[in-house]
Design a protein around this motif. Structure first.
Motif, PDB file in Angstrom:
ATOM      1  N   UNK A 541     -16.507  18.780  45.735  1.00 18.44           N
ATOM      2  CA  UNK A 541     -17.503  19.768  46.140  1.00 18.44           C
ATOM      3  C   UNK A 541     -18.881  19.412  45.625  1.00 18.44           C
ATOM      4  N   UNK A 542     -18.947  18.931  44.386  1.00 15.62           N
ATOM      5  CA  UNK A 542     -20.246  18.526  43.843  1.00 15.62           C
ATOM      6  C   UNK A 542     -20.772  17.302  44.582  1.00 15.62           C
ATOM      7  N   UNK A 543     -19.893  16.352  44.899  1.00 17.89           N
ATOM      8  CA  UNK A 543     -20.342  15.192  45.679  1.00 17.89           C
ATOM      9  C   UNK A 543     -20.889  15.639  47.032  1.00 17.89           C
ATOM     10  N   UNK A 544     -20.206  16.596  47.660  1.00 21.94           N
ATOM     11  CA  UNK A 544     -20.618  17.055  48.992  1.00 21.94           C
ATOM     12  C   UNK A 544     -21.972  17.752  48.953  1.00 21.94           C
ATOM     13  N   UNK A 545     -22.381  18.220  47.793  1.00 18.77           N
ATOM     14  CA  UNK A 545     -23.694  18.856  47.659  1.00 18.77           C
ATOM     15  C   UNK A 545     -24.823  17.839  47.585  1.00 18.77           C
ATOM     16  N   UNK A 546     -24.474  16.566  47.505  1.00 20.01           N
ATOM     17  CA  UNK A 546     -25.493  15.529  47.373  1.00 20.01           C
ATOM     18  C   UNK A 546     -25.832  14.961  48.743  1.00 20.01           C
ATOM     19  N   UNK A 547     -26.802  14.062  48.764  1.00 22.25           N
ATOM     20  CA  UNK A 547     -27.187  13.427  50.028  1.00 22.25           C
ATOM     21  C   UNK A 547     -26.224  12.311  50.413  1.00 22.25           C
ATOM     22  N   UNK A 555     -18.281   5.719  43.462  1.00 24.37           N
ATOM     23  CA  UNK A 555     -18.686   5.471  42.079  1.00 24.37           C
ATOM     24  C   UNK A 555     -17.734   6.138  41.091  1.00 24.37           C
ATOM     25  N   UNK A 556     -17.244   7.312  41.442  1.00 27.16           N
ATOM     26  CA  UNK A 556     -16.286   7.989  40.559  1.00 27.16           C
ATOM     27  C   UNK A 556     -15.003   7.176  40.442  1.00 27.16           C
ATOM     28  N   UNK A 557     -14.590   6.598  41.548  1.00 27.95           N
ATOM     29  CA  UNK A 557     -13.382   5.756  41.491  1.00 27.95           C
ATOM     30  C   UNK A 557     -13.634   4.540  40.594  1.00 27.95           C
ATOM     31  N   UNK A 558     -14.807   3.926  40.714  1.00 28.42           N
ATOM     32  CA  UNK A 558     -15.104   2.743  39.899  1.00 28.42           C
ATOM     33  C   UNK A 558     -15.110   3.089  38.410  1.00 28.42           C
ATOM     34  N   UNK A 563     -12.356   3.257  33.115  1.00 24.62           N
ATOM     35  CA  UNK A 563     -12.097   4.042  31.897  1.00 24.62           C
ATOM     36  C   UNK A 563     -10.776   4.799  31.929  1.00 24.62           C
ATOM     37  N   UNK A 564     -10.052   4.692  33.034  1.00 22.45           N
ATOM     38  CA  UNK A 564      -8.867   5.537  33.218  1.00 22.45           C
ATOM     39  C   UNK A 564      -7.830   5.417  32.131  1.00 22.45           C
ATOM     40  N   UNK A 582     -21.962  17.073  35.429  1.00 20.77           N
ATOM     41  CA  UNK A 582     -23.041  16.127  35.156  1.00 20.77           C
ATOM     42  C   UNK A 582     -22.730  14.759  35.735  1.00 20.77           C
ATOM     43  N   UNK A 583     -21.490  14.320  35.564  1.00 18.54           N
ATOM     44  CA  UNK A 583     -21.091  13.009  36.095  1.00 18.54           C
ATOM     45  C   UNK A 583     -21.184  12.995  37.615  1.00 18.54           C
ATOM     46  N   UNK A 584     -20.728  14.064  38.260  1.00 13.39           N
ATOM     47  CA  UNK A 584     -20.779  14.125  39.727  1.00 13.39           C
ATOM     48  C   UNK A 584     -22.223  14.049  40.216  1.00 13.39           C
ATOM     49  N   UNK A 585     -23.128  14.749  39.563  1.00  8.92           N
ATOM     50  CA  UNK A 585     -24.534  14.710  39.967  1.00  8.92           C
ATOM     51  C   UNK A 585     -25.093  13.300  39.816  1.00  8.92           C
ATOM     52  N   UNK A 586     -24.794  12.664  38.691  1.00  3.21           N
ATOM     53  CA  UNK A 586     -25.346  11.333  38.405  1.00  3.21           C
ATOM     54  C   UNK A 586     -24.800  10.295  39.380  1.00  3.21           C
ATOM     55  N   UNK A 587     -23.515  10.377  39.688  1.00  4.54           N
ATOM     56  CA  UNK A 587     -22.884   9.353  40.528  1.00  4.54           C
ATOM     57  C   UNK A 587     -23.279   9.457  41.993  1.00  4.54           C
ATOM     58  N   UNK A 588     -23.783  10.598  42.414  1.00  7.74           N
ATOM     59  CA  UNK A 588     -24.076  10.776  43.838  1.00  7.74           C
ATOM     60  C   UNK A 588     -25.567  10.907  44.133  1.00  7.74           C
ATOM     61  N   UNK A 589     -26.416  10.669  43.130  1.00  4.76           N
ATOM     62  CA  UNK A 589     -27.857  10.881  43.314  1.00  4.76           C
ATOM     63  C   UNK A 589     -28.596   9.610  43.700  1.00  4.76           C
ATOM     64  N   UNK A 590     -27.920   8.467  43.772  1.00  8.24           N
ATOM     65  CA  UNK A 590     -28.595   7.220  44.106  1.00  8.24           C
ATOM     66  C   UNK A 590     -27.920   6.050  43.428  1.00  8.24           C
ATOM     67  N   UNK A 591     -28.586   4.886  43.442  1.00  9.81           N
ATOM     68  CA  UNK A 591     -27.956   3.655  42.956  1.00  9.81           C
ATOM     69  C   UNK A 591     -28.242   3.337  41.493  1.00  9.81           C
TER      70      UNK A 591
END
Length: 995
Positions: A541-547, A555-558, A563-564, A582-591
């Motif tokens: 849901x947080x990813x879907x809120x991003x562009x 990126x979350x999978x990577x 670290x898994x 926080x992680x979801x926002x960072x991973x989906x905000x750009x490169x």
């Protein structure tokens, strides 16, 4: 003589029966009209069982006193002898002040509650039509409507019907009322009726058979000419009938109103014609309609007027509704609609909003409707306008988990029950939970909460609202995980096609890849997979809120792959509330931020630490870098360590910037963009200075041990010296040295040249960390001049050859590394140049203006839009900075506040000194901050520096999200940028060019 004792006994009994004002109740029981029943224990027990015994008793006394003398015994006899009538009548009187008023005005209407036949227990449309059949004018229709409403309320408060059945009965009563109103309108204008066919289509809750007690009744009118009438005249006749129908229901009479009839869901809303032909409706929906209009049409139902025309309308629009998910703009529309719109709810009311507040009714209704639109195109079982029926069908088809659906069902029923009882009290349209203790007590008791009604009500309400909030996102994403995971026997899963459709609808451009990522993350029986299945519904849901949701999931999978196996990673995301978001926002905000994180995934731990995103001081950074350099065995290893610190700290800075710009569920976005810009500028500049100091230490140690043969200082200039570095900025510097005692000047110069070359080599070695480019082009004579000079050489050059632009460049000079004393003496040397006594002469001012004009014409990249270029464009960084710097060079000799390397500080000092009016200072500051944020956003999104907005649509949308613009508002963002910089350029023309 026994009155005092009796009164005391009665007082106690009334108190125990739930009366809040036993004294007033005792006086009411003594009323003459109740003389025959006042001592009947059955009556007092029945009153005590109502939602509000005081209100019920008052209503009963008013009803009894309004009875004709010959009919009062019938009321009282029936009241004490017939339990069904007693429960119904007193139940209504204790729950609804408005219906008590109706009974006092129409005292014979209580007899509508006497019958207890099977049809009376569950009446349908036919029974309500019969109840309204004798109403031939608006006043009579209101009386008959209230009489029917009385019976619905009686069944509701007594529990004969549940909330869904009551809502369906209210919708049937509304349908019967619309038909009666059309009958009255037709009788008043028979000629209009002959000239047209008119169909009334119910929308919203009425169309969905789930109406409230008091609600606008949403309708759409469809009209056609009849009996050979010209189409225009036929539509006009239909419009007059429709308008009259609306007035019959909506206007206030001596008997009040029924409810407003709202036709604003029609094509073009209030701006469109009230009545359209079927072909006109279809033309609009096929060409112009927006996604929300098809969402509204989910509930369309023909309810009154010409049955054939109504059926044609429904048959024509139904395929369009279920094809809406295939429209080009569906994903963007859905992303906009999914975001809660609470801006229009007053802050004082948002926590009391049952409908629109967080965890409210709208959350459930919207989620169900969206899932219907996504999956209903291939599954006709989902084609229901009723929320609870559709939710049941979604669960049956595996589109929603059964346990989640059951929880939502319970929550929705409870919230709708609250809404019904709140509205029933005064028959007013409201969705606000009352604040008054007595109102809350009545509400709680009406829902069966009798021990501590207020406390129990608040607890149950919060529990259900919390469940809705929690499930709202889970509803979309949990079945996606079930589609790729092992399910318990008997559970139904989404098909791959249905899962892909849902991901597409939520903004994922590559559903097949997204499903593969989900399978890799969540399949299996390991503890890691189990935790991921818990995390992913919310993360998605947080990813879907991003562009760019796809990038966020990839990126979350990577990061999870890297670290898994570490014990702390998933525990951090699961247990530290802010870390996962926080992680979801960072991973989906750009490169940029994900690239930095991938090089050292353990930095994700910063996201869960309360102070982990706070910038570190320059002293702390330099101390860590120099310590790491000291431990290294070679210059390469030393600078690798220093660049590792830089990478981690860049990630800290980018993450903090992204999270502050986007905001989180618990923390709103930073409202002051200037604070964000300053924070980034300070953090990146301090980090660059520490890294340069580390590289200098490493270069010196490798060739000369602890001491260089010459004192050596590095002076930051440009954005580096001004503490204004962005993520993509080079480090602009000057190098200065001074031979130590007894050291030959040539040897000292060679050592200085060597250390510079070694620093540059070390900082640009190819490694996993981003390189740091050192640029010395702002030195005297530019690229043609020597790379490093002695302090005395600088002094000689500046005394004899210095040009105005060089003095201007020195305005942002500040020592950043090396010998502190040499750096201080360099600043003492240049202060008279950058802050000349008595200010610049007119020739120098003209020279600066000429240079600026030439730069504008020559340095703008070919093809660049000058209104959108952040550095050289109209009202951009260069415009503001040159204006501020000209003021510094003219006035800093007399105004100490202007002697700063920072643009915003100098601008504020100029305003404080009265050199720039307030409004002009604000305009320049706003433009400079905005242009700086755009440059930072471009680097964050693209992973490489740029001075213009990206051309790619997704990247442009991501820049917009960083700047606070919702999905689909990039045009507004560009317009705002142009407007802001246009105003700034007007100030620059006045202050800099003097025009």
């Amino acid at each position: 003589m026994t009155v005092p004792g009796r009164r005391s006994s009665t007082f106690i009994r009334l108190l125990r029966s739930g009366f809040t004002d036993p004294s007033a109740a005792a006086r009411l029981l003594d009323a003459d009209a109740l003389a025959a029943v006042r001592t009947d224990p059955v009556l007092l027990d029945a009153l005590g069982a109502t939602a509000d015994p005081d209100l019920a008793l008052l209503g009963l006394v008013r009803l009894a006193e309004a009875q004709p003398a010959e009919e009062l015994p019938l009321l009282l006899d029936t009241l004490v002898s017939a339990k069904p009538l007693r429960d119904r009548l007193l139940g209504v009187l204790g729950a609804s002040e408005a219906l008590g008023d109706h009974l006092a005005r129409h005292p014979r209407d209580w007899q509508a509650l006497v019958t207890y036949e099977a049809a009376d227990l569950h009446p349908g449309l036919a029974e309500f039509e019969q109840g309204l059949a004798d109403a031939h004018d608006p006043v009579a229709l209101r009386v008959a409507y209230r009489r029917c409403l009385l019976s619905i309320a009686a069944r509701d408060v007594c529990g004969t019907t549940d909330v869904a059945q009551a809502a369906a009965e209210l919708a049937d009563l509304a349908t019967a009322t619309l038909r009666a109103a059309l009958r009255i309108a037709t009788a008043a204008a028979p000629e209009d009726a002959r000239q047209c066919r008119l169909a009334v289509i119910a929308m919203g809750k009425c169309g969905g058979n789930e109406l409230n007690y008091v609600s606008d009744v949403d309708v759409i009118f469809v009209g056609e000419a009849a009996n050979g009438t010209d189409e225009g005249k036929g539509v006009q006749a239909a419009t007059r009938l429709a308008s009259h129908l609306m007035r019959i229901c909506s206007e206030t009479t001596v008997e009040g109103t029924i409810w407003p009839v709202d036709a604003n869901l029609r094509p073009e809303g209030r701006n469109g014609p009230l009545v359209r032909t079927l072909s006109s409706h279809l033309a609009y929906y096929q060409r112009w309609a927006k996604t929300w209009e098809f969402q509204a049409l989910l509930k369309a139902r023909a309810v009154a007027g010409d049955e054939g025309l109504g059926a044609e309308y429904i048959a024509a629009i139904t395929p369009l509704v279920w094809q809406a998910a295939e429209r080009e703009n569906f994903v963007a529309d859905v992303q906009k609609m999914r975001r809660r719109v609470v801006d229009n709810i007053p802050a004082a009311q948002i926590d009391r909003e049952l409908k629109l507040g967080p965890g409210g009714l709208r959350d459930v209704e919207f989620a169900v409707q969206l899932l219907q639109l996504v999956h209903g195109r291939s599954d006709a079982t989902l084609h229901s306008g009723t929320t609870l029926d559709a939710l049941h069908a979604l669960a049956g088809g595996g589109y929603v988990g059964r346990a989640d659906a059951a929880q939502l069902n319970d929550a929705y029923r409870f919230l709708r029950s609250m809404e019904h009882r709140i509205q029933l009290y005064r028959l007013r349209r409201t969705h606000l939970v009352p604040e008054d203790e007595a109102d809350l007590r009545r509400l709680g008791r009406s829902l069966g909460l009798r021990t501590e009604p207020v406390a129990e009500l608040n607890k149950a309400w919060r529990r259900h609202a919390s469940a809705v909030r929690r499930l709202h996102e889970k509803l979309f994403y949990r079945p996606l995980l079930d589609a790729v995971a092992q399910l318990a026997p008997g559970e139904t899963r989404l098909s791959p096609r249905a899962a892909g459709q849902r991901l597409e609808a939520l903004g994922y451009a590559d559903p097949a890849s997204a499903l593969r990522h989900l399978e890799a993350l969540a399949s299996g029986v390991s503890r890691k997979a189990a935790i991921q299945r818990t995390l992913l519904p919310v993360m998605l849901g947080w990813f879907a809120d991003s562009a760019d949701p796809d990038a966020g999931l990839l990126n979350f999978r990577k990061v999870s792959d890297a670290l898994g196996k570490t014990p702390w990673y998933l525990r951090l995301l699961r247990d530290e509330g802010a870390a996962a978001e926080n992680l979801a926002r960072v991973l989906s905000a750009g490169r940029l931020a994900p690239d930095l994180l991938m090089r050292a995934p353990e930095a994700v731990a910063l996201l869960g630490d309360a102070g982990g995103l706070e910038p570190r001081t320059h002293e702390a950074l330099e101390q860590e870098v120099l310590a790491a350099v000291g431990r290294a065995e070679s210059g390469e290893a030393a600078v690798t360590a220093a660049r590792g610190v830089r990478r981690r700290e860049l990630f800290r800075t980018t993450a903090a910037d992204i999270i502050a710009s986007y905001g989180t569920e618990d923390s709103p976005a930073e409202e002051d963009p200037g604070a964000l810009v300053d924070r980034v500028g300070d953090a990146v500049s301090d980090l660059t200075a520490a890294t340069v100091a580390g590289a200098l230490r490493a270069a010196v140690r490798d060739h000369w041990g602890e001491t260089l043969p010459t004192r050596f200082a590095i002076i930051g200039v440009g954005r580096f010296g001004g503490h204004e570095l962005g993520y993509g900025s080079d480090a602009d510097v000057l190098f200065v040295h001074e031979p130590r005692e007894g050291v030959d000047e040539q040897e000292a110069a060679k050592a200085a040249q060597t250390v510079i070359a070694e620093m540059r080599r070390l900082l640009q070695l190819p490694t996993a960390d981003p390189p740091l480019l050192i640029d010395a082009d702002l030195r005297p004579e530019g690229r043609s001049g020597p790379l490093v000079r002695t302090l005395s050489s600088y002094a000689a050059y500046y005394r004899r050859w210095s040009l105005t632009w060089e003095s201007q460049a020195l305005l942002r000079a500040e020592p950043v590394a090396g010998d502190d004393d040499l750096g201080r003496r360099f600043i003492e040397l240049i202060d008279p140049l950058r802050y000349p006594v008595e200010g610049l002469g007119e020739d120098a001012v003209r020279e600066i203006r000429r240079l600026k004009a030439r730069m504008e014409s020559e340095r703008m990249p070919r093809g660049a839009d000058p209104t959108l270029h952040t550095k050289l464009g109209r009202g951009g960084l260069s415009d503001v900075e040159w204006t501020v710097q000209l003021i510094q060079m003219r006035h800093a000799w007399a105004e100490p506040g202007l002697r700063t390397t920072r643009t915003r500080q100098a601008l504020a000092a100029a305003h404080a000194a009265g050199l720039i009016p307030t409004e002009e200072a604000q305009v320049l500051d706003e433009a400079w901050v905005l242009a700086t944020r755009v440059r930072n956003a471009v680097m964050l999104v693209r992973g490489r520096a740029g001075d213009t907005f990206p051309a790619d649509a997704r990247e442009l949308a991501a820049v917009g999200r960083y700047l606070g613009y919702p999905e689909g508002r990039v045009g507004e963002m560009l317009d705002d940028y142009r407007r802001t910089t246009r105003r700034a350029r007007a100030v620059v023309d006045e202050l800099f060019y003097g025009s």
